[in-house]
Design an enzyme around this catalytic site. Structure first.
Site, PDB file in Angstrom:
ATOM      1  N   HIS A 100       0.803  -1.111  -0.150  1.00 24.51           N
ATOM      2  CA  HIS A 100      -0.041   0.114   0.229  1.00 24.51           C
ATOM      3  C   HIS A 100       0.799   1.258  -0.080  1.00 24.51           C
ATOM      4  O   HIS A 100       0.344   2.176  -0.447  1.00 24.51           O
ATOM      5  CB  HIS A 100      -1.023  -0.208   1.103  1.00 24.51           C
ATOM      6  CG  HIS A 100      -1.958  -0.823   1.167  1.00 24.51           C
ATOM      7  ND1 HIS A 100      -3.353  -0.597   1.280  1.00 24.51           N
ATOM      8  CD2 HIS A 100      -2.069  -2.449   0.999  1.00 24.51           C
ATOM      9  CE1 HIS A 100      -4.191  -1.680   1.091  1.00 24.51           C
ATOM     10  NE2 HIS A 100      -3.218  -2.672   1.149  1.00 24.51           N
TER      11      HIS A 100
ATOM     12  N   ASP B 154      -5.513   6.499   1.937  1.00 27.36           N
ATOM     13  CA  ASP B 154      -5.832   4.775   1.612  1.00 27.36           C
ATOM     14  C   ASP B 154      -7.140   4.694   1.563  1.00 27.36           C
ATOM     15  O   ASP B 154      -7.891   5.013   2.771  1.00 27.36           O
ATOM     16  CB  ASP B 154      -4.968   3.855   2.302  1.00 27.36           C
ATOM     17  CG  ASP B 154      -4.982   2.445   1.807  1.00 27.36           C
ATOM     18  OD1 ASP B 154      -5.850   1.974   1.647  1.00 27.36           O
ATOM     19  OD2 ASP B 154      -3.855   2.019   1.491  1.00 27.36           O
TER      20      ASP B 154
ATOM     21  N   GLN C  20      12.382  -7.346  -7.525  1.00 26.78           N
ATOM     22  CA  GLN C  20      11.447  -8.191  -8.533  1.00 26.78           C
ATOM     23  C   GLN C  20      11.343  -7.108  -9.878  1.00 26.78           C
ATOM     24  O   GLN C  20      11.308  -7.861 -11.055  1.00 26.78           O
ATOM     25  CB  GLN C  20      10.006  -7.998  -7.931  1.00 26.78           C
ATOM     26  CG  GLN C  20       8.787  -8.726  -8.734  1.00 26.78           C
ATOM     27  CD  GLN C  20       7.720  -9.100  -8.316  1.00 26.78           C
ATOM     28  OE1 GLN C  20       7.817 -10.253  -7.303  1.00 26.78           O
ATOM     29  NE2 GLN C  20       6.635  -8.440  -8.194  1.00 26.78           N
TER      30      GLN C  20
ATOM     31  N   GLU D 294       3.150  -5.007 -12.441  1.00 32.36           N
ATOM     32  CA  GLU D 294       4.563  -4.986 -12.834  1.00 32.36           C
ATOM     33  C   GLU D 294       4.717  -5.736 -14.050  1.00 32.36           C
ATOM     34  O   GLU D 294       5.388  -5.577 -14.921  1.00 32.36           O
ATOM     35  CB  GLU D 294       5.461  -5.531 -11.571  1.00 32.36           C
ATOM     36  CG  GLU D 294       5.421  -4.437 -10.747  1.00 32.36           C
ATOM     37  CD  GLU D 294       6.101  -4.725  -9.042  1.00 32.36           C
ATOM     38  OE1 GLU D 294       6.201  -3.991  -8.239  1.00 32.36           O
ATOM     39  OE2 GLU D 294       6.401  -5.831  -9.309  1.00 32.36           O
TER      40      GLU D 294
END
Length: 455
Positions: A22, A114, A335, A358
């Site tokens: 988040h 959020d 990653q 991604e």
């Protein structure tokens, strides 16, 4: 120059939920706003600020005391108790920050929160300023929850399939787990629905997606509330390359094995490696872990597998030794660097929204194995809407067998690879265009900035 002078006086407070998945998207958005001349302060636990020390950033961090000597964020026995303590501590911190800014001679104009923290709207209103939710999941997920909130369907689901405006036909196992299994997650489901109760009070609702990716659903949501896609929130150097210093996410709660991963990938041919990672939270059962391990082994492919330290005890005995010629098993990895490496042929993923974005943004086909939350719905889109991957099938015991894993990997790496790669590269191009100058997400951010500096 006129906008610069106005923008320097324009302050935005950003309030993320304190999880890595988040914080990073909201921080990336904050940095984009900072490049447009806004002053942005991110309100977050002290322990997270400590983990980011030494990183240069255009965003200011306002640390809130975690209220816990153990270093764990606000320890609580249940999610409900955690939520209450978080709300108490951070609502006070948010109000205090707004007042502190006033004493420094510049007023906060907006709180970007959020979306699962809707109480932030009330705090903002108390101080006479606006608030805007930030959706860390897809527009599709937001539309599903909103339709449930509007009672266009009810729970438990009575029919095996649900047809909702602008969405593909959804089976029970395509739904977010909080909907398909409402009795298992009553508190989280309530949180996911309550976020909409004050959407009618906001002027903007930001989403970590881009218009072309979810065109029909974005069009429908726009008729309900003021959606602004501003994603994908991927570091600039992987997409539009407008900011050379923006190469990584700012927060990683795990230490990646960067050199080991990249050196190993460099030794492999183009498109020959299966990259396997289930993110920072998913935990497979021991039996499922064994099936996954043996499925990877049976595929006879090179694989780079991220097995978090807490999960390594679930690996089959001598598995690493027996597969060492074809594999690299690490506790964490960079990653983005891995997905953008030429050696990676596909990504086996739990299909969390950040990982999905991604892969789409870097043009990598997927084998998807959803675990919970939004992941089943993301998997549906990956396979049937965006056509960039295959979803594994679950047997009648709820298990994904080694044979199924072997089959799906070999399909994506074999006969279906060309078509899926072509589709993946199309989404990569569209993601880059969205963020580049004049693209849909860039324009949404520009329009927002132009309006907020006039308030």
């Amino acid at each position: 120059m006129e906008r610069e002078q106005g923008a320097t006086l324009t302050h935005i407070v950003v309030l993320p939920y304190p999880l890595q998945g988040h914080i990073n998207p909201m921080l990336k958005f904050s940095k984009r706003l900072a490049t447009k001349g806004l002053k942005v302060t991110l309100l977050t636990p002290k322990s997270i600020v400590e983990s980011m020390k030494g990183q240069a950033t255009s965003v200011t961090f306002e640390p809130i005391d975690d209220d816990d000597d153990s270093g764990e964020l606000i320890a609580a026995e249940t999610m409900e108790a955690y939520d209450e303590r978080f709300k108490a501590i951070f609502s006070h911190g948010l109000g205090g920050l707004i007042e502190k800014n006033k004493s420094y001679g510049y007023a906060t104009k907006l709180v970007v929160y959020d979306c699962i923290l809707p109480w932030a709207v009330d705090i903002a209103k108390q101080h006479g300023i606006g608030a805007a939710p930030f959706l860390t999941q897809s527009c599709t997920i937001a539309a599903i929850y909103y339709n449930l909130y509007q009672e266009r369907f009810t729970l438990p689901l009575q029919e095996p399939e649900v047809l909702l405006p602008s969405l593909p036909l959804l089976r029970m196992d395509d739904m977010p787990s909080f909907i398909s299994q409402p009795a298992s997650y009553p508190f989280i489901l309530r949180v996911c629905l309550e976020m909409f109760h004050n959407f009618h009070e906001v002027n903007w609702a930001f989403c970590n997606s881009f218009d072309k990716l979810e065109e029909e659903v974005v069009s429908w949501i726009s008729s309900q509330w003021p959606i602004k896609n501003i994603g994908p929130t991927i570091p600039s150097m992987y997409l539009d390359k407008r900011w050379k210093d923006d190469k990584n996410y700012d927060l990683s709660l795990f230490k990646p094995s960067v050199d080991a991963c990249m050196k190993w990938l460099d030794s492999k041919d183009t498109g020959t490696v299966v990259y396997v990672s289930f993110g920072s939270m998913a935990a497979l059962g021991e039996e499922q872990m064994e099936e996954l391990a043996l499925g990877l082994k049976r595929s006879n492919r090179y694989f780079l597998w991220v097995v978090r330290e807490s999960e390594t005890k679930k690996l089959p005995t001598k598995f690493i030794e027996e597969t060492t010629e074809r594999s690299l098993v690490v506790t964490w990895c960079p990653q983005l660097e891995v997905l953008s490496h030429k050696a990676v042929g596909c990504f086996m993923t739990h299909c969390g929204w950040n990982s999905t974005l991604e892969a789409l943004s870097l043009g990598v086909p997927m084998v998807v194995m959803p675990q919970w939350s939004d992941q089943a719905t993301n998997s549906k889109c990956v396979m049937d809407v965006w056509k960039v991957g295959i979803r594994v099938k679950v047997d009648n015991k709820g298990m994904v067998t080694r044979e199924e894993i072997e089959l799906c990997i070999n399909e994506v790496m074999g006969e279906k690879r060309k078509e899926m790669k072509r589709n993946a590269l199309k989404w990569k191009k569209l993601a880059t265009e969205a963020l580049d100058e004049g693209g849909s997400s860039d324009k949404n951010i520009e329009e927002f900035v132009a309006k907020i500096v006039q308030i």
